[in-house]
Motif scaffolding. Structure first.
Motif, short mmCIF file in Angstrom:
data_model
loop_
_atom_site.label_atom_id
_atom_site.label_comp_id
_atom_site.label_asym_id
_atom_site.label_seq_id
_atom_site.Cartn_x
_atom_site.Cartn_y
_atom_site.Cartn_z
N ARG A 145 0.87 -1.18 0.00
CA ARG A 145 0.00 0.00 0.00
C ARG A 145 0.90 1.21 0.00
N VAL A 146 0.76 2.00 -1.02
CA VAL A 146 1.69 3.10 -1.21
C VAL A 146 0.91 4.39 -1.39
N ASN A 147 1.36 5.42 -0.73
CA ASN A 147 0.79 6.74 -0.95
C ASN A 147 1.07 7.16 -2.39
N LYS A 148 0.07 7.76 -3.01
CA LYS A 148 0.23 8.17 -4.40
C LYS A 148 1.48 9.02 -4.61
N GLY A 149 1.79 9.85 -3.62
CA GLY A 149 2.94 10.73 -3.75
C GLY A 149 4.26 9.99 -3.72
N ASP A 150 4.25 8.72 -3.29
CA ASP A 150 5.48 7.94 -3.23
C ASP A 150 5.63 7.02 -4.42
N ALA A 151 4.77 7.20 -5.39
CA ALA A 151 4.84 6.36 -6.59
C ALA A 151 4.94 7.26 -7.81
N THR A 152 5.59 6.76 -8.86
CA THR A 152 5.66 7.49 -10.11
C THR A 152 5.32 6.54 -11.25
N PRO A 153 4.66 7.06 -12.28
CA PRO A 153 4.31 6.21 -13.42
C PRO A 153 5.56 5.75 -14.15
N GLN A 154 5.44 4.65 -14.87
CA GLN A 154 6.57 4.17 -15.65
C GLN A 154 6.93 5.21 -16.70
N GLY A 155 8.22 5.43 -16.87
CA GLY A 155 8.66 6.45 -17.80
C GLY A 155 9.06 7.72 -17.09
N ALA A 156 8.52 7.92 -15.89
CA ALA A 156 8.91 9.07 -15.09
C ALA A 156 10.14 8.70 -14.26
N PRO A 157 10.88 9.69 -13.78
CA PRO A 157 12.00 9.38 -12.90
C PRO A 157 11.49 8.65 -11.66
N SER A 158 12.34 7.85 -11.04
CA SER A 158 11.91 7.12 -9.86
C SER A 158 11.76 8.07 -8.69
N PRO A 159 10.98 7.68 -7.70
CA PRO A 159 10.81 8.54 -6.52
C PRO A 159 12.14 8.92 -5.89
N LEU A 160 13.13 8.04 -5.98
CA LEU A 160 14.44 8.34 -5.42
C LEU A 160 15.10 9.51 -6.15
N THR A 161 14.88 9.58 -7.45
CA THR A 161 15.44 10.69 -8.22
C THR A 161 14.88 12.01 -7.73
N TYR A 162 13.59 12.00 -7.40
CA TYR A 162 12.99 13.23 -6.87
C TYR A 162 13.62 13.59 -5.54
N ALA A 163 13.89 12.57 -4.73
CA ALA A 163 14.49 12.83 -3.44
C ALA A 163 15.89 13.42 -3.60
N LEU A 164 16.62 12.96 -4.62
CA LEU A 164 18.00 13.42 -4.82
C LEU A 164 18.05 14.76 -5.54
N CYS A 165 17.25 14.92 -6.57
CA CYS A 165 17.34 16.10 -7.42
C CYS A 165 16.42 17.22 -6.96
N GLY A 166 15.43 16.88 -6.17
CA GLY A 166 14.46 17.89 -5.78
C GLY A 166 13.29 17.89 -6.74
N THR A 167 12.18 18.39 -6.26
CA THR A 167 10.97 18.41 -7.07
C THR A 167 10.64 19.84 -7.46
N CYS A 168 10.35 20.03 -8.72
CA CYS A 168 10.04 21.35 -9.24
C CYS A 168 8.72 21.86 -8.68
N ASP A 169 8.73 23.12 -8.27
CA ASP A 169 7.50 23.73 -7.77
C ASP A 169 7.10 24.92 -8.62
N CYS A 170 7.70 25.07 -9.77
CA CYS A 170 7.45 26.25 -10.59
C CYS A 170 5.98 26.37 -10.96
#
Ligand SMILES: [Zn+2]
Length: 94
Positions: free
Chosen positions: A65-90
């Motif tokens: 059971r995973v929170n939607k925010g902790d999952a990414t669709p295939q083709g998108a960067p992995s959630p770990l990439t967001y943790a490392l690179c940061g998430t855009c808020d523009c």
């Protein structure tokens, strides 16, 4: 350069989580406590059910059971990439 790179801030754009449907393949992050350390790993699985903000995901015969925010669709960067690179808020500002 992928569609997920933001030209403005250089961080990763959020995937469109509303596009996730049952049967889709997604990446997600699990944290397992091992002694004193926590092991974080990225897994891939298939969405069995979408319940508001929670996804039921099957991965290697296990159910997560995973929170939607902790999952990414295939083709998108992995959630770990967001943790490392940061998430855009523009977009939130515009
Ligand atoms: Zn940005």
């Amino acid at each position: 350069m992928s569609d997920y790179d933001c030209n403005t801030c250089g961080k990763k754009r959020r995937p469109d989580l509303s596009q996730i449907r049952e049967g889709d393949k997604v990446s997600f992050v699990t944290a397992t406590q091992r002694g004193r350390s926590i092991r974080i790993s990225t897994k891939e699985g298939k969405v069995l059910q979408v319940l508001d903000e929670t996804l039921s995901i099957e991965s290697r015969k296990k159910l997560y059971r995973v929170n939607k925010g902790d999952a990414t669709p295939q083709g998108a960067p992995s959630p770990l990439t967001y943790a490392l690179c940061g998430t855009c808020d523009c977009q939130a500002e515009g």
